[in-house]
Enzyme design. Structure first.
Site, PDB file in Angstrom:
ATOM      1  CE  LYS A  44       5.711  -0.825  10.129  1.00  0.00           C
ATOM      2  NZ  LYS A  44       4.725  -0.135   9.294  1.00  0.00           N
TER       3      LYS A  44
ATOM      4  CD  GLU B  16       9.150  -5.999   7.458  1.00  0.00           C
ATOM      5  OE1 GLU B  16       8.901  -4.860   6.965  1.00  0.00           O
ATOM      6  OE2 GLU B  16       8.828  -6.315   8.604  1.00  0.00           O
TER       7      GLU B  16
ATOM      8  CE  LYS C 297      -3.387   2.456   2.779  1.00  0.00           C
ATOM      9  NZ  LYS C 297      -4.351   2.460   3.870  1.00  0.00           N
TER      10      LYS C 297
ATOM     11  CG  HIS D 149      -5.521 -35.669  16.062  1.00  0.00           C
ATOM     12  ND1 HIS D 149      -5.749 -36.888  16.640  1.00  0.00           N
ATOM     13  CD2 HIS D 149      -6.509 -35.493  15.139  1.00  0.00           C
ATOM     14  CE1 HIS D 149      -6.806 -37.459  16.070  1.00  0.00           C
ATOM     15  NE2 HIS D 149      -7.282 -36.625  15.160  1.00  0.00           N
TER      16      HIS D 149
ATOM     17  N   GLY E  56      -4.810  -1.637   4.831  1.00  0.00           N
ATOM     18  CA  GLY E  56      -4.034  -2.772   4.320  1.00  0.00           C
ATOM     19  C   GLY E  56      -4.735  -4.100   4.558  1.00  0.00           C
ATOM     20  NE  ARG E  57      -6.666  -3.567  10.652  1.00  0.00           N
ATOM     21  CZ  ARG E  57      -5.992  -2.450  10.819  1.00  0.00           C
ATOM     22  NH1 ARG E  57      -4.811  -2.294  10.262  1.00  0.00           N
ATOM     23  NH2 ARG E  57      -6.483  -1.464  11.561  1.00  0.00           N
TER      24      ARG E  57
ATOM     25  CD  GLU F 108      -2.106  -4.232  11.294  1.00  0.00           C
ATOM     26  OE1 GLU F 108      -2.714  -4.023  10.238  1.00  0.00           O
ATOM     27  OE2 GLU F 108      -0.904  -4.542  11.317  1.00  0.00           O
TER      28      GLU F 108
END
Ligand code: F6P
Length: 521
Positions: free
Chosen positions: A490, A213, A207, A381, A264-265, A350
């Site tokens: 950050k 990263e 965005k 399990h 973004g999400r 978030e």
């Protein structure tokens, strides 16, 4: 504050206090087995239909009085006004002074919209969607382009990745889809190693086009491309971003944009979904948007008492703030929804992991709990032991699909039987002497049922969760659409990277300095 909002806030205080009283009276006494024994209609009463799916809420720790009080809380928390404000394009993301209009990404071309500002934004959406889907079709038809690598993180990775896995049955091109998110180069190295640059399309999804990263991985991909005989960056790199200028500076000439009013999400419906559109094709992508749009309409128009996202949010608030539960487990009984819990972690935590209200005032009550999970039956399990017999009560959300897309005999019945058995066991428990074989039962769960896992039902499911998060945020009076909590790390990472490079640990706390020294030794 005007007269109406003053009285609404008084009603909110009263509704909250009433729920506290109810919790006080009933917390230790409410029992699902009694609730069913005393009401033959409970299953029918607590079943909520929504587009492409329905949910059985009857195995939740609520009776009529609690449910009515929760609805009162929703009315008095401005949920109805919140919906209107979102659809009017008001700047409900107040700390960033932005509108929140991801619903527009799935509104059909002929949608009736609230005002000119929203109409203009909607025109931009369709102005981008059509070329983006045409581009996806062009790539699908290009047999030389065998591999697509999406480089992004957070919302620019989790949504498209989760959706590409979920809708894999609709992926018909045979193209290999890859997702790189981690700055740990083991990941990009593993992905790029077997690929040929001239057969690879790299999508740089960000965005902001500034995320460290993603920028590091994009640079590495560019270097790999040039070092391995790649010739046309312009043809092999595409930018998916609101920051067209930064993408151009990177050397990308094909870009598909979106806007600051898409968090973004909440962005997998936008250009960020290009990898998915390439995988499943434009018709299926549009079908997903249609399903989400129908859920938007349900959320926008259904009265609160029959509104699935609202009901789910009310349960979240009841469990978090009145019953004292601190987490929720999500168990999709469809292996294609494997990454759905991870996706929800960003969406919910978030959005609603906030300690101050929308005006920055510290809160005296809890907000987002922890969301976690794994597909069934695998989770059974692993951690289901704790769900059945652990000391904490964790509400569980089962997601079941009536019709599988395969024809392999026996498995689906077993799968569904396991899902139902788990919710039954959680509720009924098992008599015993109180020792290791005793199951207390009375543990709550919700079961979603989808007819099939199709692009439409998948779109509706994701949109349902988005609106649930919004409603819980409205009740908690927080801004669900900012994420300042990710910023500090950050900034610190930049300083620590310098320390790791130079060995200069001045200004670092003793523990971090010790770790830096040890990692450099
Ligand atoms: O740091 C968190 C975050 O901003 C998320 O909200 C977002 O989805 C992710 O990083 C990626 O951001 P971008 O798409 O701008 O690279």
């Amino acid at each position: 504050m005007n007269q109406t909002s003053a009285s609404t806030s008084q009603q909110h205080v009263l509704a909250w206090a009433q729920l506290q009283d109810l919790a006080e009276q009933k917390k230790t006494k409410i029992d699902l087995r009694d609730l069913f024994a005393n009401d033959a209609q409970r299953f029918e009463k607590l079943k909520i239909n929504a587009p492409y799916l329905w949910a059985d809420l009857s195995k939740n720790l609520v009776d009529d009085a609690i449910w009515q009080a929760l609805l009162q809380l929703a009315h008095s928390s401005g949920v109805e006004d919140g919906r209107v404000a979102m659809w009017a394009g008001d700047h409900i993301n107040n700390t960033e002074d932005r509108a929140v209009m991801h619903f527009l990404l799935r509104s059909p071309a002929n949608a009736v919209l609230a005002n000119d500002k929203v109409k203009q934004a909607h025109a931009l959406v369709h102005g981008t969607l059509n070329p983006m889907l045409a581009f996806a079709e062009k790539i699908r038809a290009n047999s030389q382009m065998t591999d697509v690598v999406n480089i992004g993180i957070g919302g620019s990775d989790l949504g498209p990745l989760m959706a590409t896995i979920a809708l894999n049955d609709f992926a018909t091109t045979g193209k290999r889809m890859h997702f790189v998110s981690n700055v740990d180069a083991h990941e990009i190295n593993r992905v790029l190693k077997p690929l040929n640059p001239n057969n690879t399309l790299v999508l740089v999804a960000s965005k902001t086009f500034t995320t460290a990263e993603t920028m590091a991985n994009a640079q590495t991909a560019k270097a790999w491309f040039e070092a391995n005989g790649g010739t046309e960056i312009a043809e092999h790199f595409v930018g998916l971003t609101t920051n067209l200028e930064a993408a151009a500076q990177f050397g990308i000439s094909t870009t598909f944009g979106f806007w600051d009013w898409v968090g973004g999400r909440y962005s997998m419906w936008s250009a960020i979904g290009l990898s998915l559109a390439i995988a499943i094709g434009s018709d299926n992508f549009k079908a997903m948007l249609k399903g989400a749009h129908e859920m938007d309409e349900h959320f926008k128009n259904a009265p609160l008492e029959n509104n699935l996202p609202v009901a789910l949010a009310l349960l979240d608030v009841w469990y978090r703030n009145f019953m004292g539960f601190t987490s929720r487990s999500v168990a999709p009984y469809h292996s294609a929804l494997a990454r759905f819990p991870a996706y929800l972690q960003q969406l919910e935590m978030e959005s609603n992991g906030k300690r101050v209200d929308r005006h920055g005032k510290p809160l005296s009550y809890g907000t987002s709990g922890v969301v976690w999970g794994e597909p069934g039956t695998n989770g059974q399990h692993a951690f289901f032991q704790m769900l059945h017999q652990g000391t904490d009560v964790v509400p569980v959300e089962f997601i079941g699909v009536k019709h599988p897309s395969h024809h392999i005999a026996g498995h689906h019945t077993q799968l569904l039987a396991n899902m139902l058995a788990q919710s039954q066991a959680l509720m009924l428990g098992q008599e015993g002497d109180g020792g290791a074989r005793f199951f207390p039962g009375n543990r709550p769960s919700t079961t979603f049922v989808l007819d099939r896992l199709s692009p439409e039902s998948f779109g509706a499911l994701v949109a349902c969760y988005e609106h649930r998060v919004f409603v819980a945020g409205l009740i908690w009076n927080i801004n669900s659409f900012d994420q300042w909590g990710v910023e500090l790390g950050k900034v610190l990472a930049k300083n620590i990277a310098k320390s790791l490079e130079t060995g200069d640990t001045q200004g670092l706390d003793a523990s971090s300095a010790g770790l830096v020294a040890a990692l450099r030794a």
